[in-house]
Scaffold this active site. Structure first.
Site, mmCIF file in Angstrom:
data_model
loop_
_atom_site.group_PDB
_atom_site.id
_atom_site.type_symbol
_atom_site.label_atom_id
_atom_site.label_comp_id
_atom_site.label_asym_id
_atom_site.label_seq_id
_atom_site.Cartn_x
_atom_site.Cartn_y
_atom_site.Cartn_z
ATOM 1 N N LEU A 227 18.063 -5.674 35.278
ATOM 2 C CA LEU A 227 16.825 -5.013 35.706
ATOM 3 C C LEU A 227 16.782 -4.580 37.178
ATOM 4 C CD1 LEU A 227 13.821 -6.657 33.828
ATOM 5 C CD2 LEU A 227 15.385 -4.856 33.100
ATOM 6 N N ASP A 228 17.830 -4.839 37.948
ATOM 7 C CA ASP A 228 17.870 -4.293 39.312
ATOM 8 C C ASP A 228 19.279 -3.811 39.638
ATOM 9 O OD1 ASP A 228 16.715 -3.494 41.712
ATOM 10 O OD2 ASP A 228 17.210 -5.370 42.725
ATOM 11 N N LEU A 229 19.882 -3.143 38.676
ATOM 12 C CA LEU A 229 21.219 -2.595 38.873
ATOM 13 C C LEU A 229 21.135 -1.398 39.814
ATOM 14 C CD1 LEU A 229 24.218 -2.657 38.012
ATOM 15 C CD2 LEU A 229 23.611 -1.048 36.196
ATOM 16 N N ASN A 233 24.078 -3.533 44.567
ATOM 17 C CA ASN A 233 24.307 -4.775 43.829
ATOM 18 C C ASN A 233 25.634 -4.762 43.081
ATOM 19 O OD1 ASN A 233 22.027 -6.102 44.679
ATOM 20 N ND2 ASN A 233 20.772 -5.478 42.940
#
Length: 391
Positions: A227-229, A233
């Site tokens: 959910l925070d690709l 990251n």
């Protein structure tokens, strides 16, 4: 994109300055090497920032872009004044912490976000380079969430996921907590910096997609959705053969089950909305994350959408939804820049991942297989129409 990032960092630094007790605005140029000394004098905090400390900070950030240095400095200084953050840049050469049975000396700041600071460190016994992520938790709930991130990360073992090496939690005098994660040190930095300074071939781009998609496919089977690709990251490290390999990191925003927005209660929807707002980068959010009232499910397909955004950036150097417009994202209103050229097979792959309906996007394992197939076709010299047909 680089200019936008510098503006964001400058805004962040200015906001932190305004939060200081004296409420004095610093008009000193962000590009001045004496910003730290000027800041100390202007807000009347000389007792908190003696000359030696200012000199130490200036020495530490020598050669570092001044906006980044200022951002890290004010975040750290704020902790000394009772604000969020910590004195992240001070006395690191003398700071030793035990994590997972290993004594690690913190040496310098690698990166800093809203909730954490990442340090480069060294194992005191072996001299091995390591990374330490420090999460500042103001209360027990935040500390539990940080521990949850550690537990999620610890269960992941994949060749393209950053290995988890240990964690420790310390109680602070102010009642809060500090949670430390021990991680390998990746000398290649993250994908955003690498892509900004290197010219990537079609094979390089496809390799990134294949490696990240394979890591996502593994996560989705656990099951976990990241959910925070985003490019920041994805870390790069030498694969032992002279090439950079991708390592997915930062699992603080991940969820362990698909969230069906069509059947959840109002409270559950508000909780998910808050989670997305706090921990998920706006321009990488999938349509189902932007409009929770559309009744769609939030889960693994959102990661595939984010990978489509990453693929677009690798091809064109800009983000398909740079302004993070909700309407643009919900309708998947993207198009390749007219003045830039991209391989047709990559465009087709991007288009498949950026479909507005989550159930119409390919699974991560399908994306990985398609990317590997295209790499194989390139090596075999198969012409363009056949490669497109393979997708």
């Amino acid at each position: 994109a680089g200019s936008a990032r510098r503006r964001r960092e400058g805004t962040c630094a200015r906001a932190r300055v305004q939060a200081l007790p004296a409420r004095r605005w610093l008009h000193t140029s962000l590009h001045s090497s004496v910003i730290f000394r000027s800041a100390a004098q202007r807000i009347g905090a000389q007792p908190l920032v003696p000359e030696k400390v200012v000199a130490d900070i200036e020495e530490q950030y020598k050669g570092v872009p001044s906006v980044k240095g200022m951002s890290s400095w004010f975040s750290g200084w704020g902790q000394g004044l009772g604000l969020s953050g910590g004195l992240s840049g001070l006395g690191l050469a003398k700071s030793i912490i035990t994590i997972g049975g290993r004594q690690v000396r913190l040496q310098r700041v690698l990166a800093e976000g809203g909730y954490a600071v990442v340090f480069a460190g060294q194992d005191v016994s072996t001299g091995e380079g390591l990374a330490v992520k420090r999460i500042i938790a103001a209360d027990r709930e935040t500390a539990d969430r940080a521990e949850g991130e550690c537990q999620k990360h610890a269960q992941l073992r994949h060749e393209h996921i950053l290995p988890f090496m240990g964690m420790t939690k310390q109680k602070r005098k102010d009642g809060g907590y500090e949670v430390y994660l021990l991680l390998p040190l990746c000398d290649g930095g993250h994908l955003w910096d690498y892509a900004s300074t290197h010219s990537l071939s079609l094979r390089d781009k496809l390799r990134v997609v294949a490696e990240v998609a394979s890591a996502l496919a593994y996560m989705h089977e656990v099951p976990l959705a990241h959910l925070d690709l985003k490019l920041e990251n994805i870390l790069l490290d030498d694969d032992g053969g002279g090439q950079q390999r991708c390592l997915l990191c930062d699992f603080g925003s991940s969820i362990s089950e698909t969230m069906d927005c069509g059947s959840m209660s109002r409270k559950e929807r508000l909780d998910l909305e808050d989670h997305i707002a706090r921990f998920c980068t706006p321009m990488y959010r999938a349509p189902e994350m932007v409009d929770l009232y559309a009744g769609l499910s939030v889960g693994p397909p959102a990661d595939v959408w984010a990978l489509g955004c990453i693929c677009y950036v690798l091809c064109f150097g800009v983000h398909p939804f740079g302004e993070a417009s909700a309407v643009q994202i919900i309708t998947a209103a993207w198009a390749p820049p007219r003045d830039r050229v991209c391989d047709a097979s990559m465009l087709e792959l991007i288009g498949a991942m950026l479909r507005p309906q989550p159930n119409e996007r390919p699974e991560a394992k399908g994306v990985a297989a398609a990317a590997r197939g295209l790499i194989s076709d390139l090596a075999s010299g198969i012409d363009e129409p056949q490669r497109i047909a393979r997708l």
